[in-house]
Design an enzyme around this catalytic site. Structure first.
Site, PDB file in Angstrom:
ATOM      1  N   PRO A  42      -6.534   2.326  14.322  1.00  0.00           N
ATOM      2  CA  PRO A  42      -5.991   3.169  13.253  1.00  0.00           C
ATOM      3  C   PRO A  42      -4.744   2.596  12.576  1.00  0.00           C
ATOM      4  O   PRO A  42      -4.580   2.743  11.364  1.00  0.00           O
ATOM      5  CB  PRO A  42      -5.678   4.487  13.969  1.00  0.00           C
ATOM      6  CG  PRO A  42      -6.628   4.515  15.125  1.00  0.00           C
ATOM      7  CD  PRO A  42      -6.769   3.082  15.558  1.00  0.00           C
ATOM      8  N   ASP A  87      -9.027  -6.762  16.031  1.00  0.00           N
ATOM      9  CA  ASP A  87      -7.951  -5.797  16.295  1.00  0.00           C
ATOM     10  C   ASP A  87      -8.074  -4.593  15.358  1.00  0.00           C
ATOM     11  O   ASP A  87      -7.088  -4.135  14.780  1.00  0.00           O
ATOM     12  CB  ASP A  87      -6.579  -6.469  16.157  1.00  0.00           C
ATOM     13  CG  ASP A  87      -5.478  -5.684  16.871  1.00  0.00           C
ATOM     14  OD1 ASP A  87      -5.801  -4.849  17.748  1.00  0.00           O
ATOM     15  OD2 ASP A  87      -4.301  -5.899  16.546  1.00  0.00           O
ATOM     16  N   VAL A 116       0.859  -1.185   0.000  1.00  0.00           N
ATOM     17  CA  VAL A 116       0.000   0.000   0.000  1.00  0.00           C
ATOM     18  C   VAL A 116       0.893   1.232   0.000  1.00  0.00           C
ATOM     19  O   VAL A 116       1.750   1.387   0.861  1.00  0.00           O
ATOM     20  CB  VAL A 116      -0.950  -0.011   1.224  1.00  0.00           C
ATOM     21  CG1 VAL A 116      -1.775   1.262   1.268  1.00  0.00           C
ATOM     22  CG2 VAL A 116      -1.852  -1.240   1.165  1.00  0.00           C
TER      23      VAL A 116
END
Length: 198
Positions: free
Chosen positions: A122, A119, A76
């Site tokens: 952020p 989990d 990513v």
């Protein structure tokens, strides 16, 4: 669980992320089992808001070195939401809602496969340079019928964990992920956890 490396395929020249777990005599069997579960989970999930898995396997090392398990994933081209807020501060309401909506779409795909992430936070939501959010780190995932988790084990990240998960992580369902997603939204808007540390 594991170490993530940036790598490039020798022939295809595609950059990828490789999560590696060294397995030696001191590696707990449940950690190895969770790594295998993460491999299998990502193999069945295909959604634009979930990081894609390309390959996985193991490498038997030379004598004296640990065996390596690996998981090759899409790279990513951005950062996680925790790092973004650390650098830029709280985000506008519309932006935060858009990111959480995208994460919810990825979560729905996991829930449709009878999986609970356990989990959501952020740092497990990656933001691409073009504004797409991708869910990562399925190392603590629970299948609805699974009994792999010890009810007394502490799993998850406290600031984003629903209270019932701190009591018995083996019994939580999709509502735990929704709570964690809400706590993540709160954090994106305030840069503070829902319940401040005392």
């Amino acid at each position: 669980m594991g170490i993530v490396f940036l790598a490039q395929h020798m022939l295809m020249k595609r950059k990828v992320a490789i999560k590696v777990l060294p397995v030696d005599d001191n590696c707990p069997p449940d950690v190895v089992k969770r790594f295998y579960v993460e491999m299998q989970v990502l193999a069945q999930l295909h959604h634009p808001n979930i990081v894609m898995a390309f390959d996985s396997g193991r490498v038997d090392s030379a004598p004296g070195f640990p065996r390596l398990l690996y998981l090759v994933m899409e790279l990513v081209d951005g950062c996680d939401l925790e790092r973004y807020v650390d650098r830029h501060g709280p985000v506008p309401i519309g932006t935060a809602c858009n990111w959480i909506r995208q994460a919810a779409l990825g979560l729905q795909e996991a829930h449709n496969h009878n999986l609970v992430h356990r989990d959501i936070k952020p740092s497990n939501l990656l933001l691409t340079k073009d504004g797409k959010v991708k869910l990562v780190d399925f190392g603590l995932v629970r299948q609805f019928s699974s009994t792999m988790t010890d009810p007394k084990a502490a799993l998850g990240t406290l600031d984003f964990m629903p209270p019932e998960q701190s009591v018995d992580p083996s019994s939580v369902g999709t509502l735990a992920d929704i709570y964690s997603l809400g706590a993540t939204l709160f954090w994106l808007l305030t840069a503070e956890p829902v319940y401040p540390r005392v």
